[in-house]
Design an enzyme around this catalytic site. Structure first.
Site, PDB file in Angstrom:
ATOM      1  N   HIS A  63       0.836  -1.222   0.000  1.00 45.49           N
ATOM      2  CA  HIS A  63       0.000   0.000   0.000  1.00 45.49           C
ATOM      3  C   HIS A  63       0.863   1.262   0.000  1.00 45.49           C
ATOM      4  O   HIS A  63       0.545   2.242   0.671  1.00 45.49           O
ATOM      5  CB  HIS A  63      -0.931   0.032   1.215  1.00 45.49           C
ATOM      6  N   ASN A 136     -10.424  -2.744   2.877  1.00 35.06           N
ATOM      7  CA  ASN A 136     -10.170  -2.738   1.442  1.00 35.06           C
ATOM      8  C   ASN A 136     -11.463  -2.411   0.709  1.00 35.06           C
ATOM      9  O   ASN A 136     -12.536  -2.367   1.321  1.00 35.06           O
ATOM     10  CB  ASN A 136      -9.657  -4.109   0.972  1.00 35.06           C
TER      11      ASN A 136
HETATM   12  C1  HEM Z   1      -1.804 -11.305   7.173  1.00 38.81           C
HETATM   13  C2  HEM Z   1      -2.401 -10.361   6.430  1.00 38.81           C
HETATM   14  C3  HEM Z   1      -1.897  -8.956   6.312  1.00 38.81           C
HETATM   15  C4  HEM Z   1      -0.725  -8.401   6.735  1.00 38.81           C
HETATM   16  C5  HEM Z   1       0.438  -9.085   7.465  1.00 38.81           C
HETATM   17  C6  HEM Z   1      -0.745  -7.000   6.361  1.00 38.81           C
HETATM   18  C7  HEM Z   1       0.288  -6.113   6.587  1.00 38.81           C
HETATM   19  C8  HEM Z   1       0.298  -4.793   6.206  1.00 38.81           C
HETATM   20  C9  HEM Z   1       1.391  -3.876   6.390  1.00 38.81           C
HETATM   21  C10 HEM Z   1       2.725  -4.235   7.042  1.00 38.81           C
HETATM   22  C11 HEM Z   1       1.016  -2.667   5.906  1.00 38.81           C
HETATM   23  C12 HEM Z   1       1.827  -1.382   5.890  1.00 38.81           C
HETATM   24  C13 HEM Z   1       1.342  -0.511   7.011  1.00 38.81           C
HETATM   25  C14 HEM Z   1       2.138   0.743   7.211  1.00 38.81           C
HETATM   26  O1  HEM Z   1       3.295   0.827   6.783  1.00 38.81           O
HETATM   27  O2  HEM Z   1       1.584   1.671   7.855  1.00 38.81           O
HETATM   28  C15 HEM Z   1      -0.332  -2.809   5.411  1.00 38.81           C
HETATM   29  C16 HEM Z   1      -1.072  -1.800   4.871  1.00 38.81           C
HETATM   30  C17 HEM Z   1      -2.430  -1.908   4.648  1.00 38.81           C
HETATM   31  N1  HEM Z   1      -3.210  -3.042   4.731  1.00 38.81           N
HETATM   32 FE1  HEM Z   1      -2.583  -4.858   5.227  1.00 38.81          FE
HETATM   33  N2  HEM Z   1      -1.927  -6.724   5.733  1.00 38.81           N
HETATM   34  C18 HEM Z   1      -2.665  -7.884   5.691  1.00 38.81           C
HETATM   35  C19 HEM Z   1      -3.931  -8.020   5.169  1.00 38.81           C
HETATM   36  C20 HEM Z   1      -4.785  -6.984   4.910  1.00 38.81           C
HETATM   37  C21 HEM Z   1      -6.215  -7.079   4.726  1.00 38.81           C
HETATM   38  C22 HEM Z   1      -6.996  -8.384   4.792  1.00 38.81           C
HETATM   39  C23 HEM Z   1      -6.685  -5.814   4.541  1.00 38.81           C
HETATM   40  C24 HEM Z   1      -8.093  -5.329   4.345  1.00 38.81           C
HETATM   41  C25 HEM Z   1      -9.170  -5.980   4.756  1.00 38.81           C
HETATM   42  C26 HEM Z   1      -5.550  -4.913   4.579  1.00 38.81           C
HETATM   43  C27 HEM Z   1      -5.601  -3.548   4.425  1.00 38.81           C
HETATM   44  C28 HEM Z   1      -4.513  -2.708   4.452  1.00 38.81           C
HETATM   45  C29 HEM Z   1      -4.584  -1.290   4.175  1.00 38.81           C
HETATM   46  C30 HEM Z   1      -5.833  -0.484   3.846  1.00 38.81           C
HETATM   47  C31 HEM Z   1      -3.283  -0.795   4.293  1.00 38.81           C
HETATM   48  C32 HEM Z   1      -2.822   0.643   4.046  1.00 38.81           C
HETATM   49  C33 HEM Z   1      -2.911   1.446   5.315  1.00 38.81           C
HETATM   50  C34 HEM Z   1      -2.486   2.857   5.058  1.00 38.81           C
HETATM   51  O3  HEM Z   1      -3.082   3.512   4.179  1.00 38.81           O
HETATM   52  O4  HEM Z   1      -1.566   3.335   5.747  1.00 38.81           O
HETATM   53  N3  HEM Z   1      -4.409  -5.651   4.806  1.00 38.81           N
HETATM   54  N4  HEM Z   1      -0.738  -4.111   5.588  1.00 38.81           N
END
Ligand code: HEM
Length: 509
Positions: A63, A136
């Protein structure tokens, strides 16, 4: 463009060093004579370069490309029977929020119109602390086993040798992990290329809302864009990726600046523990949706984006959203992917922004923070003279949650033992999407969009294996797609019957 108000506040500002001392000339560096070497005593010049050298922080590991704005959530309907969360305690309550939309796989400079799920992250500043909704724009996800996340993400990024995106890696993973098929079907329909942020948002995961009697409901949260979701077709999205990679960022900023405030209506789907036990699918399985007919949307409130940021880096890049940032009355379920996310986000924030990321203005809660965390790099709200231990001289007050937590998922957890065990249950919803929800045009576009990508795969094994997954959704889909990429028709993947699903076996035992 910055607002007039912002610009006029800058007029007349005196140019200074980072320590506030006025400097007459921004470009001049102190040197020996007119053309001699520069002087080490020139704090202004050294500070300028040294700060520039450190401007970059790690981009988000996923992201990385995004845009955001500020707004408000308004509570329009009473849901006090569901939760004690103080935000929802009264119709008419409001709280300020910050939102960030994103694509997933690309780097921070990549195109907004890429075929990818869109992140939909919201930080709501309530009077009981921050409530983050890290959603999402799709109601399901590729995995139900969090151990697969780094593998999956690596295949969406660059090949370790060529440093290129690679269709073989992409489909090699997906074809070996067919529980991803529901999300793949959505991603390769035109919903995979939304028009800007004209899209809905979904918690995807099941959460628990707990009321004052300690009773909980399983809840899925839905955000429905007013005016409806809009999509781009594949070729328009690709053209825009070249012509205006910041298409969505520009659209969001321009619309807010023009007073056309993007608005979403907030709904919940709810399920009791008893309903969850007899539901056909496991409610902790992120690859499934809850049919709206059985579990109708119940209105809660409205989100309105009405303010552009003054400074993107401070207010959006430094924003740290986490599904673990919750308030009393809203709890995580035992969904293993959610459970892993509860750890992963604050962990990456400490790496990306530092241990005191929570003190940055965009992340700092409106509710006062009083605890025993102290010091660390960049501590600028270090809680004054308040004791840094549990003191009898100046004790903090301890407020219990107004309810008892009930651990219902123990039996559901049992049903989640083997997260890679794929049965007919995993194909029912993708099939309904293809046969009942999609129009003829949607089906045509799906096949075209898939052929553009799957057609690039070199490995015959990967190609045939993924075609067999599509054929298991629908023979029609498998055959039409095979034809579109000049491949012989393949037999559907052999899938165990639904009665072989572990939760059904456990129930029978
Ligand atoms: C095991 C599954 C997942 C892991 C380990 C994971 C991990 C991460 C990590 C490390 C980030 C970066 C966050 C940052 O640097 O601030 C991120 C961003 C994000 N993830 Fe996940 N994610 C997973 C699944 C999901 C799922 C299922 C969704 C939605 C239902 C999701 C939605 C998001 C969103 C919206 C962001 C962006 C947040 C922002 O705008 O700062 N992720 N994710």
């Amino acid at each position: 463009m910055p607002s007039q108000e912002a610009l006029s506040a800058q007029v007349g500002a005196v140019y200074t060093t980072s320590t506030g001392a006025p400097v007459a000339e921004p470009y001049a560096a102190q040197r020996v004579g007119l053309t001699g070497p520069l002087l080490l005593q020139d704090f202004h010049h050294i500070d300028l370069l040294a700060h520039f050298d450190r401007e970059r922080i790690p981009e988000r590991v996923v992201h990385a490309k995004g845009s955001g704005a500020h707004g408000v959530i308004k509570v329009t309907h009473d849901i006090t029977d569901l939760t004690v969360a103080s935000l929802f305690s009264k119709v008419g309550n409001e709280a300020p929020l910050t939102i960030r939309f994103s694509t997933v796989g690309g780097e921070s400079g990549s195109a907004d119109t890429a075929r990818d799920p869109r992140g939909f992250a919201i930080k709501i500043k309530t009077d009981e602390g921050n409530l983050d909704w890290v959603f999402n724009n799709t109601p399901v996800f590729f995995i139900r086993d969090p151990a697969k996340f780094p593998h999956f993400i690596h295949t969406q990024k660059r090949d370790p040798q060529t440093h290129l995106k690679d269709a073989d890696m992409f489909w090699d993973y997906l074809s070996q992990n067919p529980e991803s098929i529901h999300q793949v079907m959505i991603l390769f329909s035109d919903r995979g290329t939304p028009d800007g942020y004209y899209m809905h948002g979904y918690s995807g995961h099941t959460f628990k809302f707990v009321n004052k009697d300690g009773k909980f409901h399983y809840v899925q949260i839905h955000l429905r864009r007013e005016g409806g979701a809009k999509s781009l077709d594949n070729d328009t999205a690709q053209r825009l990726a070249g012509e205006n990679p910041d298409y969505a960022t520009e659209q969001l900023f321009t619309e807010i600046e023009a007073g056309k405030f993007p608005t979403w209506n907030v709904f919940v789907q709810t399920m009791t523990a008893e309903q969850a036990e007899s539901f056909r699918y496991n409610i902790l399985d992120l690859t499934k949706v809850w049919p709206h007919k059985e579990f109708p949307l119940r209105p809660v409130g409205q989100i309105i984006l009405n303010k552009n940021v003054q400074n993107y880096f401070a207010e959006i890049e430094q924003a740290a959203f986490s599904p673990s940032h919750l308030v009393p009355g809203i709890e995580p379920s035992a969904d293993p992917v959610l459970q892993s996310r509860l750890f992963s986000y604050p962990d990456t924030h400490r790496h990306r922004l530092g241990v005191n990321y929570g003190q940055l203005p965009v992340n700092a809660p409106l509710a006062p923070v009083s605890n025993f965390q102290r010091d660390g790099a960049m501590a600028f709200n270090n809680q004054g003279f308040r004791p840094n231990y549990q003191s009898s001289l100046a004790p903090l007050q301890y407020k219990r949650k107004a309810y008892e937590d009930v651990k219902h998922e123990i039996w559901l957890g049992d049903a989640n033992v083997d997260l890679s065990y794929v049965t007919e249950l995993d194909f029912e919803q993708p099939r309904a999407l293809y046969e009942k929800v999609f129009s003829d045009t949607d089906r045509e576009h799906l096949i075209y969009n898939l052929s553009v990508h799957l057609g690039n795969v070199k490995s015959p094994i990967v190609k045939a294996r993924q075609l067999s997954v599509f054929a298991a959704v629908s023979k029609d889909l498998g055959d039409r797609l095979a034809k579109a990429i000049n491949h012989p028709s393949v037999e559907p993947l052999a899938v165990k019957p639904a009665t072989e699903a572990i939760r059904y076996k456990l129930k029978a035992a």
